[in-house]
Design an enzyme around this catalytic site. Structure first.
Site, PDB file in Angstrom:
ATOM      1  N   ALA A   1       0.866  -1.180   0.000  1.00  0.00           N
ATOM      2  CA  ALA A   1       0.000   0.000   0.000  1.00  0.00           C
ATOM      3  C   ALA A   1       0.902   1.229   0.000  1.00  0.00           C
ATOM      4  CB  ALA A   1      -0.876  -0.017   1.246  1.00  0.00           C
TER       5      ALA A   1
ATOM      6  N   GLY B   1       0.676  -5.107   0.662  1.00  0.00           N
ATOM      7  CA  GLY B   1      -0.482  -5.129  -0.239  1.00  0.00           C
ATOM      8  C   GLY B   1      -0.157  -5.749  -1.596  1.00  0.00           C
TER       9      GLY B   1
ATOM     10  N   GLU C   1      -0.519  -9.343  -1.080  1.00  0.00           N
ATOM     11  CA  GLU C   1      -1.966  -9.599  -0.952  1.00  0.00           C
ATOM     12  C   GLU C   1      -2.647  -9.574  -2.325  1.00  0.00           C
ATOM     13  OE1 GLU C   1      -2.109  -6.477   2.093  1.00  0.00           O
ATOM     14  OE2 GLU C   1      -3.196  -7.894   3.355  1.00  0.00           O
TER      15      GLU C   1
ATOM     16  N   GLU D   1       4.249  -5.546   7.193  1.00  0.00           N
ATOM     17  CA  GLU D   1       3.475  -4.529   7.905  1.00  0.00           C
ATOM     18  C   GLU D   1       3.904  -4.347   9.359  1.00  0.00           C
ATOM     19  OE1 GLU D   1       2.204  -6.809   5.861  1.00  0.00           O
ATOM     20  OE2 GLU D   1       0.756  -5.877   4.523  1.00  0.00           O
TER      21      GLU D   1
END
Ligand code: CO8
Length: 256
Positions: A65, A110, A113, A133
């Site tokens: 992200a 992300g 993911e 993270e």
């Protein structure tokens, strides 16, 4: 919609979407999710595409992200950012057509993911995977805690997320996160070969198999088996299935 972050190409029934923010290693921001949602909804409505390939431009698949965008968020904004990402990755996962991730480089946070929301992952030997993270004082936010354990098992999910370790493509292959390793220069060719093989099968069995496996994992064995029998039976009413069996009997390739 005009895409600024996504590069899209469609040829020979295969769509390729490339995330293109190489200056920030394809970090996933709000604009990415807006474009991706539009692209996926558009693609789902088409019947001339049989496989989707997702990849990244430059040295990253996606390095997570967008931390710059995320860093100033309040808890409600962060909840919303997480849910938007989860919704778009669920759309990707639930596409009727198979989706292949061509992991060309970093797939972190992300980005990992995103790769996990695809159906298969082919990776360059130079790719790197991880859920870092923890290093930011965060949990994964795009359902990584849910998908990683389903793909690679509980121990590997806990290990990767709790250590925030970055692992090699070879280790990702070992834990089932990746299906095939490729030389960096042949990754696209190998993914396209697989995509063409899948795209050459025009039967309704492909979306049925995808749905059965994806939905079946949350059902009991018996419930999943009943769904399978129903889907199996339904295919007997389809011309493509009749053609598949007829072609076998006539010792020729099916015409799909
Ligand atoms: N977000 C924003 N910018 C990034 C990101 C990112 N995730 N990753 C890299 N960049 C930028 C860098 O800031 C740098 O920009 P600049 O040139 O302006 O300084 C540029 O990309 C190039 O990066 P580096 O110079 O760091 O390149 P290196 O080759 O030295 O390092 C790494 C590559 C190891 C990949 C390094 O960039 C890195 O560690 N990136 C961050 C990886 C990370 O922590 N990812 C997880 C992010 S959190 C997340 O994904 C949570 C998902 C759920 C969100 C839910 C919402 C609430």
């Amino acid at each position: 919609m005009e895409y600024k972050i996504l590069k899209v190409s469609i040829a020979d029934r295969i769509a390729t979407v490339t995330i293109s923010r190489p200056a920030v290693l394809n970090a996933l921001n709000t604009a990415f999710f807006t474009e991706m949602k539009h692209f996926l909804q558009d693609l789902e409505a088409r019947d001339d595409v049989r496989v989707l390939v997702v990849t990244g431009e430059g040295k990253a698949f996606a390095a997570g992200a967008d931390i710059a965008e995320m860093s100033g968020m309040t808890p409600p904004e962060a909840f919303n950012f997480s849910r938007v990402g989860q919704e778009v990755f669920a759309l990707l996962e639930q596409m009727r057509i198979p989706v292949i991730a061509a992991v060309n480089g970093y797939a972190l946070g992300g980005g990992c993911e995103l790769a996990m929301a695809c159906d298969f992952r082919f990776a360059s030997k130079l790719a790197k995977f991880g859920q870092p993270e923890m290093n930011l004082g965060l949990t994964p936010g795009y359902a990584g805690t849910q998908r990683l354990s389903r793909i690679s098992g509980l121990g590997n999910a806990l290990y990767l997320i709790l250590t925030a370790d970055t692992i090699t493509a070879e280790d990702a292959l070992r834990i089932g996160l990746v299906q095939k390793l490729c030389e960096p220069e042949t990754l696209v060719e190998e993914v396209m070969k697989l995509a063409s093989k899948i795209a050459s099968n025009g039967s309704g069995a492909i979306p049925a198999i995808k749905k059965l496996i994806r939905e079946g994992i949350s059902l009991s064995f018996d419930e999943g088996s009943i769904l399978e029998a129903k889907a199996f039976a339904q295919l007997f009413g389809e011309a493509a299935t009749k053609e598949g069996m007829k072609a076998f009997m006539e010792k020729r390739k099916p015409q799909w």
